[in-house]
Scaffold this active site. Structure first.
Site, PDB file in Angstrom:
ATOM      1  N   ALA A   1     -17.488  14.314   9.728  1.00  0.00           N
ATOM      2  CA  ALA A   1     -17.798  13.577   8.695  1.00  0.00           C
ATOM      3  C   ALA A   1     -18.857  14.416   7.743  1.00  0.00           C
ATOM      4  O   ALA A   1     -18.859  14.147   6.491  1.00  0.00           O
ATOM      5  CB  ALA A   1     -18.255  12.299   8.805  1.00  0.00           C
TER       6      ALA A   1
ATOM      7  N   GLU B   1      -1.721  16.160   9.211  1.00  0.00           N
ATOM      8  CA  GLU B   1      -1.750  17.170   7.994  1.00  0.00           C
ATOM      9  C   GLU B   1      -1.710  18.835   8.537  1.00  0.00           C
ATOM     10  O   GLU B   1      -1.344  19.578   8.036  1.00  0.00           O
ATOM     11  CB  GLU B   1      -3.260  17.074   7.132  1.00  0.00           C
ATOM     12  CG  GLU B   1      -3.058  15.668   6.240  1.00  0.00           C
ATOM     13  CD  GLU B   1      -3.479  14.601   6.788  1.00  0.00           C
ATOM     14  OE1 GLU B   1      -3.773  14.609   8.151  1.00  0.00           O
ATOM     15  OE2 GLU B   1      -3.658  13.535   6.278  1.00  0.00           O
TER      16      GLU B   1
ATOM     17  N   PHE C   1     -13.175  18.761  12.870  1.00  0.00           N
ATOM     18  CA  PHE C   1     -13.596  17.969  11.403  1.00  0.00           C
ATOM     19  C   PHE C   1     -14.794  17.182  11.930  1.00  0.00           C
ATOM     20  O   PHE C   1     -14.724  16.327  12.570  1.00  0.00           O
ATOM     21  CB  PHE C   1     -12.398  17.129  10.875  1.00  0.00           C
ATOM     22  CG  PHE C   1     -12.660  16.435   9.716  1.00  0.00           C
ATOM     23  CD1 PHE C   1     -12.311  17.059   8.804  1.00  0.00           C
ATOM     24  CD2 PHE C   1     -13.133  15.051   9.825  1.00  0.00           C
ATOM     25  CE1 PHE C   1     -12.451  16.553   7.523  1.00  0.00           C
ATOM     26  CE2 PHE C   1     -13.423  14.614   8.472  1.00  0.00           C
ATOM     27  CZ  PHE C   1     -13.131  15.126   7.272  1.00  0.00           C
TER      28      PHE C   1
ATOM     29  N   ASP D   1      -9.399  -5.950   2.930  1.00  0.00           N
ATOM     30  CA  ASP D   1      -8.309  -6.519   2.690  1.00  0.00           C
ATOM     31  C   ASP D   1      -8.381  -7.948   2.839  1.00  0.00           C
ATOM     32  O   ASP D   1      -7.446  -8.789   2.146  1.00  0.00           O
ATOM     33  CB  ASP D   1      -6.930  -5.886   3.258  1.00  0.00           C
ATOM     34  CG  ASP D   1      -6.999  -4.812   2.881  1.00  0.00           C
ATOM     35  OD1 ASP D   1      -7.001  -4.330   1.636  1.00  0.00           O
ATOM     36  OD2 ASP D   1      -6.353  -3.823   3.541  1.00  0.00           O
TER      37      ASP D   1
ATOM     38  N   ASP E   1       1.014  -1.151   0.093  1.00  0.00           N
ATOM     39  CA  ASP E   1       0.033  -0.043  -0.096  1.00  0.00           C
ATOM     40  C   ASP E   1       0.815   1.249   0.134  1.00  0.00           C
ATOM     41  O   ASP E   1       1.973   1.188   0.658  1.00  0.00           O
ATOM     42  CB  ASP E   1      -0.836  -0.071   1.284  1.00  0.00           C
ATOM     43  CG  ASP E   1      -2.215  -0.813   0.930  1.00  0.00           C
ATOM     44  OD1 ASP E   1      -2.613  -0.600   0.009  1.00  0.00           O
ATOM     45  OD2 ASP E   1      -2.418  -1.490   2.014  1.00  0.00           O
TER      46      ASP E   1
ATOM     47  N   SER F   1     -12.700  21.839   8.497  1.00  0.00           N
ATOM     48  CA  SER F   1     -12.427  22.115  10.277  1.00  0.00           C
ATOM     49  C   SER F   1     -11.836  23.397  10.103  1.00  0.00           C
ATOM     50  O   SER F   1     -11.528  23.986   9.351  1.00  0.00           O
ATOM     51  CB  SER F   1     -11.318  21.176  10.985  1.00  0.00           C
ATOM     52  OG  SER F   1     -10.134  21.366  10.168  1.00  0.00           O
TER      53      SER F   1
ATOM     54  N   ARG G   1     -16.911  17.783   6.777  1.00  0.00           N
ATOM     55  CA  ARG G   1     -15.763  17.582   5.928  1.00  0.00           C
ATOM     56  C   ARG G   1     -14.689  18.749   5.932  1.00  0.00           C
ATOM     57  O   ARG G   1     -13.916  19.046   4.866  1.00  0.00           O
ATOM     58  CB  ARG G   1     -15.869  17.236   4.491  1.00  0.00           C
ATOM     59  CG  ARG G   1     -16.483  15.531   4.714  1.00  0.00           C
ATOM     60  CD  ARG G   1     -16.747  14.958   2.978  1.00  0.00           C
ATOM     61  NE  ARG G   1     -15.610  14.641   2.557  1.00  0.00           N
ATOM     62  CZ  ARG G   1     -15.324  14.804   1.261  1.00  0.00           C
ATOM     63  NH1 ARG G   1     -16.537  15.289   0.521  1.00  0.00           N
ATOM     64  NH2 ARG G   1     -13.968  14.382   0.813  1.00  0.00           N
TER      65      ARG G   1
ATOM     66  N   ASP H   1      -5.093  -4.160   6.389  1.00  0.00           N
ATOM     67  CA  ASP H   1      -5.638  -4.176   7.590  1.00  0.00           C
ATOM     68  C   ASP H   1      -7.035  -4.179   7.642  1.00  0.00           C
ATOM     69  O   ASP H   1      -7.898  -4.513   8.294  1.00  0.00           O
ATOM     70  CB  ASP H   1      -4.955  -3.029   8.308  1.00  0.00           C
ATOM     71  CG  ASP H   1      -5.227  -1.482   7.622  1.00  0.00           C
ATOM     72  OD1 ASP H   1      -5.782  -1.696   6.423  1.00  0.00           O
ATOM     73  OD2 ASP H   1      -4.614  -0.510   7.978  1.00  0.00           O
TER      74      ASP H   1
END
Lengths: 179, 563, 708
Positions: C394, C363, C392, C541, C322, C399, C397, C537
């Site tokens: 959902a 970030e 932030f 997967d 990944d 902050s 989206r 993870d």
């Protein structure tokens, strides 16, 4: 069971092919093209077969060149070798006896038995070593014998293969030739 | 070691290098079912044989089917020959009125020829009728050679096929091998042999009166046709007792050259066939290289030893048991070649070789006849060592080992070990038994260490399917006839069956694409490693025995001791 | 999903070096003591017979012991002692390799047996032993509770201390839903309350598997070990035969020499020769090598479900990795400020800085750092500004921060372009075309755009870029040399993916990859006969992990993923895959190297023992030396000292090589051909030469000590 039948059939076919047809074809070719070679390279003297050009024969008379020792005393059916190893006391004894008979200057090959027991050749050195004996026995000049040796010396085949050698039977027959 | 010797050697090696690819390519055509240049001539014959033999040439077999067919064919052939030898007096083509063979000798001989060994406890001149020679023994010379070749072809198919679970059709392989490869080569070779003086006739033995007036019987027979295949098929069974030392069997230095070439040409060619079948010619040349290096090492040692003076006998050149026309170099070269390959034809008496040259001949066989080796047998033997090498080397580079992209796993290792060790067991056990029982050493022809070497050589030659001998030892007795027959049988089929099992277990495996992490099975590193494995795995077991045979004899000879 | 709550992937994994600092088994006195005791326990014939090579030595030792009673010579006694030492040394090698695992397993087992669970029956709670929990049971864990068994969090969120299993002290967050829901039995909740649905039957939990793995690495032999075992047994058999047949052969030779009583083929000597020839070195160390290979995995916090998986790792030739977390740092970093028309770059930076001050995501932090670097903006006293942070969610989206200023409330936001556009438009502002273009440009170049706005005014774009991990390029170059191809998997668009692939130096990449694409790609590679490894993870997967030849599941992942893979990385460090491959290779290499060494040793031993056995053969005078004395290349003192030295060397070399067996041969990322040459040189040629020196030295010592 299937495999056994199958095996039998193939065995039969292959026996006919390789065990019958093949040798017959070779024999046919041999007969047509190389008749003498295919039948033992026989040597004749006055119409009588005196031997094969390829096989040594027992020659004890001092008038003749002697071939190399044969462990089987020149028997042909079968012929054989001493099979004595390099640490063999028997071999040492044989060598001593031969040296006694042939002289101190006899080349090694005259002191040892050949592989086939029928080795038709000796080396030029061996022939030369025997030449004085032949000359005196036959009451001929030595150089004539030596010329004959020279004449009958075979060089390596095609100039490449094998050793320089002399065929004892051919040389002996030449000795017996009238002038 | 004169220039003359070196030139002959160079010509021999050059001829081998040139002929191996030519013949190798042709054999590849034959076994991939391609049309060969002989097809117009032999195609109809091939179809006729299939028809007469009831063979469906297109039907592929799994390894088990291949094994069963092969065993049935060989054993049945052996039994028929056994019967033939025991009844030859009543059969045609027996001008010398030779008697039937006793059971023990007939059994030994039948097994010997069936297994491509051609161990001979007899001399042809006074034992075998013309029919027994040509339609019994010579047929085995073809079929046993073809058997060896088709086994290695089946193995290579197993190693290279990308799908399926079959390894070929035994009958078709056998027929094509005989018809396209062995017969044409033998035909050409035998005509040359006749031209050079090898007899080929059905006349009875000739009688001569020598120049001194004695009787001399001159043995004859259909010799050339049998001698050609005995060399080409690495069989080695002489038409005459002393084999290619006999002036009728090997009349000129040129026939000697061709006979030596004939021994190696198919085994060497097969390495090239391997290269073509794997699609990577380097694979073939690598095996060729390893065999060639071992051959040259052995020959160099032999030749050197034969040129040394012998303090024990006081001789400078060891001409005992050798022929003048051939000389020391050609005799030593022949002895190396014939024991490298499982031929066993001899042009000089191995019993009379120096301890080192005789030891080289012995070691060549002890290593499992993988130095070019018997036709087919040499290559499959070497491939068994390749599998073991790849296994060890693969571990050393940290990957599950693979050969030609296929993984080598427990099953293959197991079979490879069986194949590599079966002859070894026969040799060690056989020699030990012979050393323990009175019959084993009753007939030895030499005393001291050389006497032991004769026994060791006999069992080695039998188990390795060679057929040459330290011929002084008397072996036409019950003990040796039976013991060696067992060794020959196991030495042949206890190797062939595992080899075909490997073919069977490899054929279905995936081929992993090569990457820099793949262990390379071509090139000089691999050649070196393969040689080391052959010498160590193949030879280490025999060090104690060798030290009591050739090694101690060499030291004794150097000290001038005799027995 | 809450972007602020993902500490697991950002906790730095311990460097592999740190785990090497643990005391080695050899230097830990407790382990050594235990191993010595075990060496004697293992003398049980039933244990011995499992290792046929060493069993031959064992039987040989018994035979010489008996011989000692009939002929108690110094030589016989010394030989017997050393043969017993050889057996004990082999036992010790195995015991010490098992030692660490055993200790670890004991701790784990203690943990398992003492745990009590609080099972939910409707609304009621009942106390049951952990061992009684069945799949599907619901249990409650609160602050301080040990999680009784493996399960998925179905309710709540909690910090969990997983140090018992991972050795990592920093707690991790486990919560219901998402990819971080799995909890492991034996770990401890250290805050809050969660409800867990049990996912493993008793005896089959992660902990159970771990215990089985660490303590019984010997039990299941791997295919490769089996193959090597066959080779070793066959060699043993044939050497037994070679020695067994030597007695009649030697006796015949003596007879042919016309001598008697000059050879030594006594039972004791033959046993010595056998023991020296059979591959005892590798035979003694084989199981230690296998155990320590798995142990090395465990030390690196990778738990393999079988030794077979460890071995398969060495064969991998395609790695599916990944992008995020493996090739690039887990998170993107701010790389540039692109102001909107008419906006000063510094103003943009200031706004972005403010909006990110409270954002603890990597970030967010990276924006603060960039602003500081570029414009020397410092964290002002935010409290003074009456700032209220907007986290932030959902839904939004975005902050940001709301500043209470004298002029009123100033709202600053940063977030995905589309969200910010909607917010600005809702607030009556305009979204300039230039910003749209900037956003597109950033996307095309492989970055992620964040749009920054103040009220209804768009200030510009912050460019976030993937940062390729340091040293990863070199790592991939090494892998390429080893013949392993790397494929990067990313959800990015092809252009972005290509840019990162080029920077990281991977061989191939899959862009815009969905989880099912991974599975397809693995199947495709396997169809081309490649062996594929991957890490994963998420529940998504799981199929790919199951399909891969080596699937390493992150311990932080879902239970589904952990069960699908054949290895679990307790550190959840995706780069670990590379180490896993190396350990696998090292394991095979160690076996190969020691096998080669073991066989190569035989040459010198022959040269010591054969002349000793046959010294008098063909001697010209009674009691003199025969010609075979020439084989005594080492000029050893006497036949007895020669044989004894060979036997002692054979025993001591086992002890000398235990550290190598445990550590593994040194591994270099080189092509197969060079690795081979190197190992052949060291272990092949070395294996031929070392015993010549060793035996000579021992012989001198024996003479000096008057032991022979």
């Amino acid at each position: 069971m299937k495999n056994i039948l199958q095996s039998l059939r193939i065995l039969l076919v292959l026996t006919v092919l390789t065990g019958v047809a093949y040798p017959l074809v070779v024999t046919a070719i041999a007969r047509v093209a190389f008749h003498d070679a295919a039948t033992g390279s026989l040597v004749k003297k006055g119409g009588e077969v005196v031997g094969s050009a390829l096989l040594a024969q027992k020659t004890e008379s001092p008038k003749y060149f002697w071939p190399r020792p044969s462990a089987g005393d020149f028997a042909t059916v079968p012929s054989g070798a001493s099979n004595k190893g390099p640490t063999s006391a028997d071999l040492v004894k044989s060598i001593a006896e031969r040296r006694e008979k042939l002289g101190k200057d006899a080349p090694d090959e005259m002191l040892t038995a050949s592989g086939s027991g029928l080795d038709p050749h000796i080396s030029p050195a061996s022939a030369k070593q025997q030449a004085p004996r032949i000359a005196s026995e036959r009451k001929l000049p030595l150089d004539r014998i030596e010329n004959l040796i020279e004449l009958y010396t075979e060089r390596p085949q095609f100039g490449i293969f094998g050793e320089t050698r002399i065929n004892v039977l051919t040389l002996n027959l030449a000795l017996d030739q009238p002038q | 070691m004169q220039a003359h010797d070196w030139i002959q050697l160079a010509i021999y090696l050059a001829a081998l290098f040139v002929l191996a690819p030519v013949l190798g390519k042709f054999m590849h055509q034959v076994f991939s079912g391609e049309r060969t240049f002989l097809a117009p001539l032999l195609g109809p014959a091939e179809r006729l044989i299939y028809k007469l033999g009831g063979v469906d040439a297109q039907r592929e077999m799994r390894w088990t089917g291949y094994v069963v067919a092969l065993l049935a064919f060989n054993v049945l052939g052996g039994l028929l020959t056994l019967a033939q030898l025991m009844t030859q007096a009543w059969l045609p083509l027996n001008p010398e009125h030779l008697p039937n063979l006793p059971f023990a000798l007939a059994l030994n001989t039948a097994v010997s020829f069936m297994t491509n060994t051609n161990w001979q406890a007899y001399s042809g001149e006074n034992t075998m009728s013309y029919l027994s020679q040509m339609a019994g023994l010579a047929v085995h010379n073809f079929t046993s050679a073809a058997t060896g070749i088709v086994v290695v072809i089946a193995l290579i198919r197993g190693l290279t096929r990308r799908s399926g679970d079959t390894v070929g059709n035994f009958w078709a392989d056998l027929v094509r091998c005989t018809l396209y490869i062995l017969l044409p080569l033998s035909l050409v070779f035998s005509v040359v042999l006749v031209q050079q003086g090898v007899p080929q006739t059905f006349q009875e033995y000739a009688a001569a009166k020598t120049i001194e007036g004695a009787e001399q019987i001159i043995p004859l027979g259909p010799a050339a046709s049998q001698i050609a295949i005995k060399q080409l098929g690495t069989n080695g069974g002489g038409f005459f007792g002393v084999n290619s030392a006999h002036p009728f069997e090997n009349p000129t230095p040129f026939t000697n050259f061709l006979e030596m070439l004939a021994i190696f040409v198919i085994p060497a060619g097969l390495t090239y066939t391997l290269g073509l079948m794997t699609g990577d010619r380097r694979q073939g040349w690598t095996i060729f290289g390893a065999m060639f290096a071992l051959f040259i090492m052995g020959f160099g040692l032999s030749w050197w030893a034969e040129m040394q003076p012998n303090p024990a006998t006081g001789l400078v050149s060891n001409m005992e048991g050798k022929e003048v026309r051939l000389g020391i170099m050609n005799s030593t070269l022949f002895s190396t070649i014939t024991t490298d390959a499982s031929c066993g034809a001899v042009n000089a008496m191995h019993d009379s070789l120096t301890p080192i040259a005789g030891g080289v001949a012995l070691v060549n066989m002890l290593l499992g006849e993988v130095i070019f080796g018997g036709v087919g047998a040499g290559l499959y033997g070497m491939l068994v060592f390749v599998i073991l090498t790849v296994f060890l080397a693969g571990l050393m580079v940290g990957r599950t080992p693979e050969y030609l992209g296929k993984k080598i796993e427990a099953r293959e290792v197991k079979w490879a070990v069986v194949a590599a060790l079966a002859p070894c067991v026969c040799i060690l056990l056989g020699t030990a038994i012979a050393a323990s029982v009175p019959a084993g050493s009753a007939t030895i022809n030499n005393q001291g260490a050389h006497g032991f070497s004769e026994i060791l050589y006999a069992f080695t030659s039998a188990a390795a399917n060679n057929g040459s001998a330290f011929a002084g030892i008397g072996v036409n007795n019950d003990f040796y006839n039976y013991a060696l027959a067992i060794c020959m049988f196991l030495g042949r089929f206890a190797v062939i069956v595992p080899v075909l099992a490997i073919a069977g277990s490899m054929v279905g495996k995936k081929i992993a694409p090569p990457s820099p992490g793949t262990f390379p099975t071509s090139g000089f590193t691999f050649i070196g490693l393969l040689i080391a494995v052959v010498l160590i795995v193949g030879g280490l077991n025999f060090f104690p025995a060798l030290s009591l045979g050739p090694i101690v004899e060499h030291l004794l000879m150097a000290a001038g001791r005799t027995f | 999903m809450n972007a602020t709550l993902n500490p697991p992937t950002s906790t730095p994994a311990p460097a592999p070096e740190s785990s090497r600092k643990k005391p080695t088994a050899f230097t830990d006195p407790a382990l050594v003591r235990g191993a010595i005791i075990d060496s004697f326990v293992k003398l049980d014939p039933r244990t011995q017979i499992r290792n046929p090579v060493m069993f031959v030595v064992f039987v040989g030792a018994i035979l010489t012991t008996i011989a000692c009673f009939t002929d108690p010579s110094g030589f016989n006694i010394q030989v017997t002692l050393w043969l017993w030492f050889t057996v004990l040394f082999a036992n010790f090698a195995e015991a010490i390799a098992e030692g660490r695992g055993k200790a670890q397993a004991a701790t784990l087992r203690k943990m398992r047996t003492t745990t009590m669970a609080r099972r939910l029956k409707g609304d009621r709670e009942e106390k049951v032993a952990a061992g009684e929990l069945r799949k599907g049971d619901l249990v409650v864990c609160e602050n301080g509770d040990v999680i009784p068994s493996d399960g998925d969090v179905v309710e709540g969120i909690a910090s969990v201390d997983e140090s018992a299993i991972t050795g990592e002290s920093a707690p991790v967050i486990r919560e219901s839903g998402g990819d971080h829901s799995a909890v492991t039995g034996g770990t401890r909740v250290i805050s809050d309350r969660i409800v867990i649905r049990i996912t493993s039957e008793p005896g089959n939990t992660f902990l159970d598997r771990m215990i089985t793995m660490v303590e019984s690495a010997t039990r299941g032999r791997t295919p490769n070990e089996i193959a090597l075992g066959i080779l070793l047994v066959s060699l043993t058999f044939v050497f037994l035969l070679a020695v067994g047949t030597l007695r009649p052969i030697a006796q015949l030779s003596e007879k042919l020499a016309g001598q008697s009583g000059v050879i030594n083929v006594s039972l004791v000597v033959l046993v010595c020769l056998t023991v020296c020839l059979i591959p005892t070195t590798i035979g003694a160390l084989l199981s230690a090598i296998g155990i320590s290979g798995i142990d090395r995995m465990i030390q690196r916090n990778v738990l393999a479900t079988s030794g077979r998986a460890v071995e398969a790792a060495g064969d991998i030739d395609v790695l599916l990795l990944d992008k995020t977390g493996t090739i690039t740092l887990g998170n993107r970093q701010a790389a540039a400020f692109i102001p909107a028309p008419g906006v000063d770059e510094k103003d943009l930076a200031a706004a972005a800085h403010l909006a990110s001050l409270a954002d603890e995501t990597p970030e967010g932090r990276s924006i603060v750092v960039l602003a500081k670097e570029r414009f020397n903006l410092r964290a002002r006293d935010v409290a003074e500004k009456h700032a209220e942070f907007v986290p932030f969610t959902a839904q939004t989206r975005m902050s940001g921060v709301d500043l209470t200023t004298p002029e009123g409330i100033v709202r600053m936001r940063k977030g995905a372009a589309e969200s910010v556009r909607r917010w600005v438009v809702e607030n009556g502002g305009e979204y300039p075309q230039a910003v749209t273009e900037a956003v597109e440009m950033v996307s095309r170049s492989g970055g992620t755009p964040l749009v920054v706005a103040e009220q209804h005014c768009v200030l510009g774009v912050v460019q976030l870029k993937d940062v390729v991990k340091g040293g990863i390029r070199e790592r991939f170059a090494q892998l390429r040399k080893m013949g392993i191809r790397t494929i990067m998997i990313t959800g990015d668009n092809p252009m972005t993916a290509a840019a990162i692939a080029a920077e990281a130096g991977v061989d191939d990449f899959m862009a815009e990859a969905k989880p099912e694409d991974k599975l397809a790609r693995i199947r495709e590679e396997q169809a081309k006969d490649h062996l594929v490894a991957m890490t994963g993870d998420g529940t998504n997967d799981a199929p790919a992990l199951a399909q891969a030849d080596v699937g390493v599941a992150m311990s932080t992942g879902t239970q589904a993923a952990r069960e699908a893979g054949n290895m679990v990385d307790l550190d959840s460090n995706p780069t670990k895959l590379i180490e896993v491959v190396e350990i696998g290779k090292q394991l095979l290499m160690t076996r190969g190297a020691l096998t080669t060494f073991s066989i190569a040793n035989d040459i010198a031993k022959y040269f010591a023992i054969i002349p000793a056995m046959f010294l008098g053969l063909y001697a010209t005078e009674a009691g003199g030396k025969g010609p075979l004395a020439a084989l005594d290349l080492m000029h050893l003192h006497s036949p007895q000292s020669a044989i004894l030295s060979a036997v002692i060397f054979n025993a001591l070399i086992i002890i000398a090589l235990i550290p190598l067996a445990l550590r593994g041969v040194s591994y270099r990322a080189l092509g197969a051909a060079s690795v081979l040459r190197r190992n052949v040189l060291i272990y092949g040629i070395g294996g031929v030469l070392v015993p010549f020196i060793g035996i000579k030295v021992l012989d001198l010592l024996l003479v000096a000590l008057h032991l022979a």
